[in-house]
Design a protein around this motif. Sequence first.
Motif, short mmCIF file in Angstrom:
data_model
loop_
_atom_site.label_atom_id
_atom_site.label_comp_id
_atom_site.label_asym_id
_atom_site.label_seq_id
_atom_site.Cartn_x
_atom_site.Cartn_y
_atom_site.Cartn_z
N ARG A 156 0.70 -1.10 -0.01
CA ARG A 156 -0.04 -0.04 0.06
C ARG A 156 0.57 1.38 0.17
NH1 ARG A 156 -4.52 2.10 -1.59
NH2 ARG A 156 -5.66 0.46 -0.75
N LYS A 157 1.88 1.15 0.71
CA LYS A 157 2.63 2.67 1.05
C LYS A 157 3.40 2.73 -0.32
CE LYS A 157 1.74 4.02 5.08
NZ LYS A 157 0.94 5.20 5.17
N GLU A 158 3.83 1.70 -0.94
CA GLU A 158 4.68 1.57 -2.28
C GLU A 158 3.79 2.41 -3.39
OE1 GLU A 158 7.72 -2.12 -1.13
OE2 GLU A 158 6.20 -2.19 -2.55
N PHE A 159 2.74 1.78 -3.29
CA PHE A 159 1.78 2.34 -4.22
C PHE A 159 1.50 3.56 -4.16
CE2 PHE A 159 -2.39 3.31 -6.03
CZ PHE A 159 -2.31 2.53 -7.39
N ASP A 160 1.09 4.08 -2.92
CA ASP A 160 0.89 5.26 -2.71
C ASP A 160 2.16 6.33 -3.11
OD1 ASP A 160 -1.57 4.60 -1.74
OD2 ASP A 160 -0.94 4.82 0.48
N LEU A 161 3.26 5.82 -2.62
CA LEU A 161 4.48 6.61 -2.91
C LEU A 161 4.61 6.76 -4.52
CD1 LEU A 161 7.28 8.11 -2.51
CD2 LEU A 161 8.15 5.55 -2.17
N LEU A 162 4.36 5.77 -5.33
CA LEU A 162 4.49 5.82 -6.63
C LEU A 162 3.41 6.68 -7.32
CD1 LEU A 162 5.54 4.84 -9.60
CD2 LEU A 162 3.98 2.73 -9.39
N TRP A 163 2.08 6.58 -6.68
CA TRP A 163 1.07 7.37 -7.10
C TRP A 163 1.47 8.72 -7.13
CZ3 TRP A 163 -2.77 7.72 -10.66
CH2 TRP A 163 -3.49 8.87 -10.33
N LEU A 164 2.20 9.22 -6.02
CA LEU A 164 2.39 10.57 -5.64
C LEU A 164 3.47 11.26 -6.62
CD1 LEU A 164 2.14 13.34 -3.65
CD2 LEU A 164 3.84 12.39 -2.27
N LEU A 165 4.44 10.46 -6.71
CA LEU A 165 5.48 10.68 -7.74
C LEU A 165 4.96 10.84 -9.24
CD1 LEU A 165 8.38 8.46 -6.37
CD2 LEU A 165 8.18 11.13 -6.16
N ALA A 166 4.13 10.02 -9.54
CA ALA A 166 3.48 9.94 -10.94
C ALA A 166 2.53 11.05 -10.93
CB ALA A 166 2.88 8.49 -11.14
N SER A 167 1.95 11.49 -10.14
CA SER A 167 1.11 12.78 -10.09
C SER A 167 1.60 14.12 -10.43
CB SER A 167 0.12 12.79 -8.84
OG SER A 167 -0.60 11.56 -8.68
N HIS A 168 3.01 13.79 -10.06
CA HIS A 168 3.94 15.02 -10.21
C HIS A 168 4.84 14.70 -11.12
CE1 HIS A 168 1.72 16.13 -6.40
NE2 HIS A 168 2.11 17.13 -7.04
N ALA A 169 4.82 13.75 -12.26
CA ALA A 169 5.95 13.35 -13.09
C ALA A 169 6.51 14.42 -13.72
CB ALA A 169 5.37 12.40 -14.15
N GLY A 170 7.99 14.48 -13.57
CA GLY A 170 8.84 15.20 -14.37
C GLY A 170 9.20 16.51 -13.30
N ARG A 171 8.15 16.61 -12.41
CA ARG A 171 8.45 17.84 -11.16
C ARG A 171 9.16 17.21 -10.02
NH1 ARG A 171 8.30 19.70 -15.28
NH2 ARG A 171 6.76 20.74 -15.89
N LEU A 172 9.96 17.86 -9.25
CA LEU A 172 10.66 17.69 -8.11
C LEU A 172 9.44 17.44 -7.07
CD1 LEU A 172 13.18 17.18 -6.42
CD2 LEU A 172 13.22 19.77 -6.13
N VAL A 173 9.44 16.67 -6.17
CA VAL A 173 8.77 16.23 -5.06
C VAL A 173 9.60 16.35 -3.73
CG1 VAL A 173 6.73 15.14 -3.79
CG2 VAL A 173 7.00 15.05 -6.43
#
Length: 228
Positions: A156-173
């Motif tokens: 669950r946490k790995e998925f949430d982390l991937l989704w957060l990064l993907a939602s800002h793809a190309g941008r620094l988080v």
Amino acid sequence: MLVTAHILIVDDETPIRRFLRVALEAEGYAVSEAATAHEAVASAARHAPAAMILDLGLPDADGVTVIEKLREWSHLPVLVLSVRSDDVGKIAALDAGAQDYVTKPFSTGELLARLRGLLRDHAREAAPASLKLGPLEIDVADHRAVLEGENLNLTRKEFDLLWLLASHAGRLVTHDMILKAIWGPAHAEDSQYLRVYIRHLRSKLGDDAANPRWIFTEPGIGYRLADR
């Protein structure tokens, strides 16, 4: 020319505002201007622009304060444009809620590209909860991530982390943004904890930290997922 979006320029230097207006209007954007922090917040509320280009050095308040005030009621995308090139200034602006940061002096081409990316990201976030980045497909409703046709076995946490990064793809988080969003404010300082999850996620993506394809590290600041 078709107007693509309304952009609010916030800068206390008239020549900069004039230059940005000419560049943006040439690309079909509608433009409004503000020279102070007070005017910026008021104009954002009055005009509901698609994005704000914000200088941090304003005469009545720091630009970070503008971002913080906006985030009390708005998800308006903010592209910071500033002479401050130190990491501390960048991190403060990003953690306050800015989506991207361009340092003066800047190229018009880069600024316009960053703005297009910011507007694209914002539209994506408002769209149905699924993303496709090249061979990577993510579906929030089904809690499923597929890479090159193969399901990724994510926690669950790995998925949430991937989704957060993907939602800002190309941008620094930033580390702070990730930790607060996924683990809560109590874990805002647990960057080592985050590194462990990034390592696990990289492994499942078949990524290599030394020669990344997907997850890129900004040392001491955060992570950026490739925008494909």
